[in-house]
Design an enzyme around this catalytic site. Structure first.
Site, PDB file in Angstrom:
ATOM      1  N   HIS A  15       9.100  -4.723   2.371  1.00 32.84           N
ATOM      2  CA  HIS A  15       9.144  -3.533   2.063  1.00 32.84           C
ATOM      3  C   HIS A  15       8.196  -3.126   3.221  1.00 32.84           C
ATOM      4  O   HIS A  15       7.105  -3.222   3.875  1.00 32.84           O
ATOM      5  CB  HIS A  15       8.794  -2.289   0.784  1.00 32.84           C
ATOM      6  CG  HIS A  15       7.280  -2.733   1.102  1.00 32.84           C
ATOM      7  ND1 HIS A  15       5.859  -2.234   1.021  1.00 32.84           N
ATOM      8  CD2 HIS A  15       6.423  -3.756  -0.183  1.00 32.84           C
ATOM      9  CE1 HIS A  15       5.483  -2.296   0.606  1.00 32.84           C
ATOM     10  NE2 HIS A  15       5.138  -3.101  -0.142  1.00 32.84           N
TER      11      HIS A  15
ATOM     12  N   ASP B  50       7.365   0.258   3.598  1.00 33.17           N
ATOM     13  CA  ASP B  50       6.735   1.773   3.335  1.00 33.17           C
ATOM     14  C   ASP B  50       5.150   1.452   3.587  1.00 33.17           C
ATOM     15  O   ASP B  50       4.858   0.465   2.721  1.00 33.17           O
ATOM     16  CB  ASP B  50       7.149   2.259   2.675  1.00 33.17           C
ATOM     17  CG  ASP B  50       7.328   2.045   1.274  1.00 33.17           C
ATOM     18  OD1 ASP B  50       8.485   0.430   1.823  1.00 33.17           O
ATOM     19  OD2 ASP B  50       7.025   2.534   0.137  1.00 33.17           O
TER      20      ASP B  50
ATOM     21  N   GLU C 118       8.856   0.969  -2.017  1.00 34.28           N
ATOM     22  CA  GLU C 118       8.209   0.113  -2.878  1.00 34.28           C
ATOM     23  C   GLU C 118       6.718   0.760  -3.147  1.00 34.28           C
ATOM     24  O   GLU C 118       6.356   0.493  -4.347  1.00 34.28           O
ATOM     25  CB  GLU C 118       7.561  -1.369  -2.212  1.00 34.28           C
ATOM     26  CG  GLU C 118       7.484  -2.177  -3.300  1.00 34.28           C
ATOM     27  CD  GLU C 118       5.695  -2.229  -3.061  1.00 34.28           C
ATOM     28  OE1 GLU C 118       5.706  -3.276  -3.720  1.00 34.28           O
ATOM     29  OE2 GLU C 118       4.948  -1.806  -2.376  1.00 34.28           O
TER      30      GLU C 118
END
Length: 466
Positions: free
Chosen positions: A85, A87, A150
């Site tokens: 991920h 983020d 996430e």
């Protein structure tokens, strides 16, 4: 093949690309979300950065509506998933250098996301590049699936797997080495409180009280605004606050403002998987406030927080405490507090419960809180892959061959994308003995560990897909 040597050949580029990637401030922006960029411009910038790198290397690349994307190499019907991920959680305060500068000190790269999960994502990408550049033949596809939400609600993988195939096996480079084969269930709950109004003549009135940014972080700051009926009462409350800080060895301050006395209190933020390792600023602020003659609603709210959660990160006071031999204790974090006089009184809770427990029992305990209404409830069930599964056995062999250390199996309270797969585990990047700095100020990844992880990921991908 000497996997470590292959990584060393690409060392300078790996470090440079990791720094560039980390300099993107990819924090969720709900208000800035739009079609094709559902979580804001910066998160999308990070997704596009990785997809562009995949394109430049000649991999098969796909963007799934801005929610997620993938970078793929190899042929075959079956898919080996590597779930990453882009983020990151908000940076917070107190960093030695700017949190998105990605500067190098003491052979470490410092930045929000360095260990969770942008550093490991880049390591996995370079592992895939090593396979391609080496011309190794595979019988399965290796698909790096890149999520964008996430750290919040996992809307990215929910959307992705509605449109794309589910890998048969895979791993997430987003936790600890050697291998995490069990992850606790995770509950996020938001509660609203209402209190009966009666005649009230308080010495102090709680106007506002806030703490925390995310449910999966222990709050490192709390703020409250209080008015005093008399001037000498304000001075008395100031003195009491300073004494509270001193007694509990905390930092904070109180200021006179046009709205009243404004209190701030500093805690220590850690990942919610083990809140006892942090210092919850919100709980401490409630503990201080409820010891004084507040207005009825303010006193009821802060007293309830204190009674239910002070010095209890195991849910004992709620009657939800439990544990098992596979994954250990249930943990409880008060991640957010929001109070505004005559408008709202809300708590956000994050509960991590053992793999053999039932989330329905936890929900009953939360619903039993007096005066509370459940505004939001999300339950991600526990995830457990047998120690005898071929995926686990293969990764154990890879780890032991490269490190010479035993590949013991681990259970965690954190939730990784591995639980999105029927047969998925978490595999690194944090090596045994390294401090876990995810979600903390001055987050970093050791450069040597970044390289070691890339070598492990390259061999793991090959062994799973050959």
């Amino acid at each position: 093949m000497n996997w470590e040597a292959e990584v060393i050949r690409k060392k300078d580029d790996l470090i440079k690309d990791t720094q560039s990637f980390l300099q993107i401030e990819s924090v969720l922006d709900e208000e800035g979300g739009k079609e094709g960029k559902p979580f804001g411009e910066k998160v999308d910038d990070a997704l596009q950065y990785m997809l562009k790198k995949g394109e430049d290397e000649g991999f098969t690349v796909k963007n799934v509506d801005g929610y997620a994307g993938h970078i793929e190499y190899g042929k075959g019907e079956d898919i080996v998933g590597v779930l990453c991920h882009v983020d990151v959680v908000p940076a917070g305060d107190g960093w030695t250098t700017p949190p998105f500068s990605a500067d190098i000190r003491e052979n470490k790269i410092f930045a929000r996301g360095a260990i969770d999960d942008k550093g490991p994502t880049m390591a996995a990408f370079y592992a895939l590049k090593i396979l391609k550049d080496s011309g190794l033949q595979l019988s399965k596809k290796i698909r790096m699936i890149i999520g964008t939400d996430e750290e919040s609600d996992w809307r990215c993988v929910d959307h992705y797997f509605k449109h794309e195939a589910m890998p048969q096996i895979g791993f997430a480079p987003d936790a600890d080495f050697p291998i995490i084969h069990a992850e606790k269930g995770i509950i996020d709950a938001t509660l609203s409180f209402t209190y009966q109004q009666t005649a009230d003549h308080p010495r102090y009135t709680l106007k506002q009280f806030t703490s925390g940014m995310r449910l999966n972080m222990v709050p490192d700051e709390a703020a409250a605004t209080v008015t005093a009926a008399q001037e000498h009462g304000a001075e008395s409350l100031k003195t009491a606050f300073e004494a509270y800080l001193a007694n509990h060895k905390l930092s904070g301050e109180v200021k006179n403002t046009a709205d009243g006395l404004h209190f701030t209190l500093k805690g220590v933020s850690v990942h919610a998987m083990e809140p006892a390792h942090g210092t919850n600023a919100g709980i401490h602020m409630a503990n201080f406030l409820c010891g004084h003659e507040l207005d009825e609603h303010g006193l009821a709210f802060t007293s309830q927080i204190n009674a239910l959660f002070d010095q209890d990160t195991r849910g004992q006071k709620l009657g939800i405490a439990c544990k098992d031999d596979i994954s250990g204790d249930l943990t409880l974090n008060v991640g957010t507090i929001r109070y505004k006089q005559n408008e709202e009184a809300k708590l956000g809770l994050n509960v991590r419960y053992p793999v053999t427990a039932d989330g329905k029992d936890v929900k009953k305990g939360i619903e039993s809180i007096k005066g509370a209404s459940l505004l939001k409830f999300e339950d991600s069930p526990p995830h457990h892959v047998s120690k005898d599964h071929p995926l686990v056995k293969t990764l154990q062999r890879v780890y032991e061959e490269q490190t010479g250390d035993p590949a013991t199996l681990i259970a965690i309270g954190g939730g990784t994308y591995a639980r999105s797969l029927e047969a998925g585990v978490a595999f690194g990047p944090l090596f045994p003995g390294r401090p876990d700095c995810a979600h903390q100020k001055d987050e970093y990844i050791e450069i040597d560990d970044l390289l070691r992880a890339a070598a492990l990921y390259a061999q793991a991908m090959y062994e799973l897909a050959k």
